[in-house]
Motif scaffolding. Structure first.
Motif, PDB file in Angstrom:
ATOM      1  N   GLN A 344       0.824  -1.204   0.000  1.00 25.92           N
ATOM      2  CA  GLN A 344       0.000   0.000   0.000  1.00 25.92           C
ATOM      3  C   GLN A 344       0.862   1.260   0.000  1.00 25.92           C
ATOM      4  OE1 GLN A 344      -2.686  -0.276   3.293  1.00 25.92           O
ATOM      5  NE2 GLN A 344      -3.733  -2.103   2.510  1.00 25.92           N
ATOM      6  N   THR A 345       1.935   1.228   0.796  1.00 27.62           N
ATOM      7  CA  THR A 345       2.826   2.394   0.828  1.00 27.62           C
ATOM      8  C   THR A 345       3.492   2.618  -0.531  1.00 27.62           C
ATOM      9  OG1 THR A 345       3.269   1.938   3.158  1.00 27.62           O
ATOM     10  CG2 THR A 345       4.791   3.415   2.024  1.00 27.62           C
ATOM     11  N   LYS A 346       3.914   1.539  -1.165  1.00 24.65           N
ATOM     12  CA  LYS A 346       4.542   1.649  -2.478  1.00 24.65           C
ATOM     13  C   LYS A 346       3.558   2.187  -3.508  1.00 24.65           C
ATOM     14  CE  LYS A 346       7.103  -1.113  -5.825  1.00 24.65           C
ATOM     15  NZ  LYS A 346       7.619  -2.472  -6.148  1.00 24.65           N
ATOM     16  N   LYS A 347       2.338   1.691  -3.454  1.00 28.80           N
ATOM     17  CA  LYS A 347       1.314   2.142  -4.396  1.00 28.80           C
ATOM     18  C   LYS A 347       0.978   3.615  -4.180  1.00 28.80           C
ATOM     19  CE  LYS A 347      -3.284   0.870  -6.070  1.00 28.80           C
ATOM     20  NZ  LYS A 347      -4.441  -0.035  -5.862  1.00 28.80           N
ATOM     21  N   ALA A 348       0.877   4.031  -2.906  1.00 27.27           N
ATOM     22  CA  ALA A 348       0.565   5.435  -2.618  1.00 27.27           C
ATOM     23  C   ALA A 348       1.687   6.356  -3.094  1.00 27.27           C
ATOM     24  CB  ALA A 348       0.344   5.612  -1.121  1.00 27.27           C
ATOM     25  N   ILE A 349       2.942   5.892  -2.926  1.00 27.79           N
ATOM     26  CA  ILE A 349       4.070   6.709  -3.407  1.00 27.79           C
ATOM     27  C   ILE A 349       4.042   6.843  -4.923  1.00 27.79           C
ATOM     28  CG2 ILE A 349       6.585   6.759  -3.583  1.00 27.79           C
ATOM     29  CD1 ILE A 349       6.689   5.504  -0.814  1.00 27.79           C
ATOM     30  N   GLU A 350       3.745   5.728  -5.613  1.00 27.18           N
ATOM     31  CA  GLU A 350       3.673   5.798  -7.074  1.00 27.18           C
ATOM     32  C   GLU A 350       2.542   6.716  -7.532  1.00 27.18           C
ATOM     33  OE1 GLU A 350       3.238   1.831  -8.335  1.00 27.18           O
ATOM     34  OE2 GLU A 350       5.346   1.278  -7.984  1.00 27.18           O
ATOM     35  N   GLU A 351       1.366   6.621  -6.887  1.00 26.78           N
ATOM     36  CA  GLU A 351       0.251   7.492  -7.267  1.00 26.78           C
ATOM     37  C   GLU A 351       0.583   8.956  -7.008  1.00 26.78           C
ATOM     38  OE1 GLU A 351      -3.087   6.126  -5.145  1.00 26.78           O
ATOM     39  OE2 GLU A 351      -3.413   4.343  -6.401  1.00 26.78           O
ATOM     40  N   ALA A 352       1.211   9.225  -5.896  1.00 28.19           N
ATOM     41  CA  ALA A 352       1.557  10.616  -5.592  1.00 28.19           C
ATOM     42  C   ALA A 352       2.560  11.151  -6.599  1.00 28.19           C
ATOM     43  CB  ALA A 352       2.113  10.708  -4.175  1.00 28.19           C
TER      44      ALA A 352
END
Length: 405
Positions: A344-352
């Protein structure tokens, strides 16, 4: 040396032979036949001393001649050699050695050879406080070391005198410090035997305490064996038990070569079940264990359908909450939670990162519009200030500054 030869030996020669045996037994582990032979010699010495009447109860150490001082040590040597005798029943040996030591201590007390503090401690028995007992042991240790140093000094002095006599006989130069040594063998021998007796007194007191404790322990063990019906400890039973254990280990080592090793246990709960007998090692196991349920055996393994059964199953429940999973299950669950959190953290960083990159032109346009609005406001403000300066020239309101004001 046979019994007839021992009867024919004089007291001095018999004592010297027994003293050599005692010295050998004290320095190393002597043979039991030699120890018993030394005891027989010392018994003969004791009989001869009694028959000759060398000591009297109304004498002190000053009244005893130098040649007879050494015979005071006969009971002490006999006690130490008796204590080294090995036999199955140890209690008679301990009692005999203790009795000889008490005899030696009493005779030294009559000869005024025992220090006053030792006599006071002996009269009090074991009722002295620990601090006093410790101080007494320290003082006894110092006396023992002083006696040993005295004996060593006398021995070195004798060796130096012997070297001087040999040098004089060979007409060789005498070493410095050896030519003026007086020939006082009698006084030196008396000091040596007195120091030996003082050393023996210190050792006898310590040995008395040790033998007393040993006798108490042996008596307690014998009473327990008599109470349990075991009068004599069977050595054959011990040997038989040892042979059975060795045979079992030998057979197990032979069987292990052809047996398949069991699968290692990786579950702590299943291992506890195996140790407590609720499961077998051969049974398959997984990392899934239900919480323990206490209650009647007929209800625990069955389904709880009615309210009555639920109430019955809750009887004798522990006061604390039981675990619902094993340590392995908790670790796996926590690992899955950490993996999900990382994803989830990796996905949120990519989206940001992607959103910031796509919104960059729009953000620039908004910033440009805001800059234009700010520029228009600044221009209008500057124009209004210019108009005000035209209507109000510099110094128009201050009439006192004009020449004709």
């Amino acid at each position: 040396m046979g019994g007839v030869a021992m009867e024919e030996m004089p007291l001095s020669a018999l004592f010297e032979e027994a003293r050599k045996i005692h010295l050998a037994a004290s320095e190393s582990r002597a043979d039991q036949d030699v120890v018993k032979k030394g005891c027989e010699m010392l018994d003969k010495c004791e009989d001869m001393v009694g028959k000759l009447g060398l000591f009297s109860s109304n004498e002190t150490k000053e009244d005893i001649s130098t040649n007879n001082l050494k015979y005071l040590l006969v009971p002490f040597y006999l006690a130490e050699l008796t204590e080294k005798i090995k036999q199955e029943d140890r209690i008679p040996i301990v009692k005999a050695s203790y009795a000889k030591l008490k005899e030696f201590f009493s005779f030294c007390e009559a000869m005024e050879l025992v220090p006053e503090e030792e006599l006071e401690a002996s009269s009090r028995g074991g009722s002295a406080p620990p601090a006093d007992r410790r101080a007494l042991k320290i003082a006894r240790f110092k006396r023992q070391k002083a006696a040993e140093a005295k004996l060593l000094e006398i021995k070195e002095r004798k060796e130096r005198r012997g070297r001087s006599k040999r040098a004089a006989a060979l007409s060789t130069p005498v070493e410095s410090g050896e030519d003026d040594i007086p020939d006082d063998d009698s006084e030196e021998e008396r000091d040596a035997w007195l120091a030996t007796i003082n050393l023996a007194i210190c050792k006898a007191i310590d040995l008395l305490e040790m033998l007393k404790r040993e006798e108490e322990m042996l008596s307690a063990i014998k009473e327990k064996q008599l109470k349990d019906g075991e009068d004599v400890f069977s050595r054959d039973a011990l040997d038989d038990r040892t042979k059975k254990a060795e045979t079992w280990h030998r057979d197990a080592a032979a069987r292990i070569q052809y047996s398949r090793p069991a699968q290692p246990i990786t579950c702590a709960t299943f291992a506890q079940d195996v140790l407590e007998g609720r499961a077998s090692v051969s049974q398959g196991h997984e990392h899934k264990h239900q919480p323990l349920i206490f209650g009647p055996a007929s209800i625990v393994n069955g389904g709880l359908s009615t309210e009555r059964e639920r109430m019955i199953a809750q009887v004798f429940q522990p006061s604390h909450r039981m675990p619902t999973m094993s340590i392995e299950d908790a670790g796996l669950t926590e690992m899955n939670i950490m993996n999900d959190w990382q994803e989830q953290t990796k996905k949120a960083i990519e989206e940001a990162t992607t959103s910031w990159h796509n919104d960059k032109p729009l953000r620039r346009k908004e910033e440009d519009e805001e800059d234009d609005d700010e520029d228009e406001e600044a221009v209008m403000k500057a124009r209004a200030f210019d108009d005000w300066k035209d209507d109000n020239p510099r110094g128009a309101g201050n009439k006192k500054l004009t020449p004709c004001g």
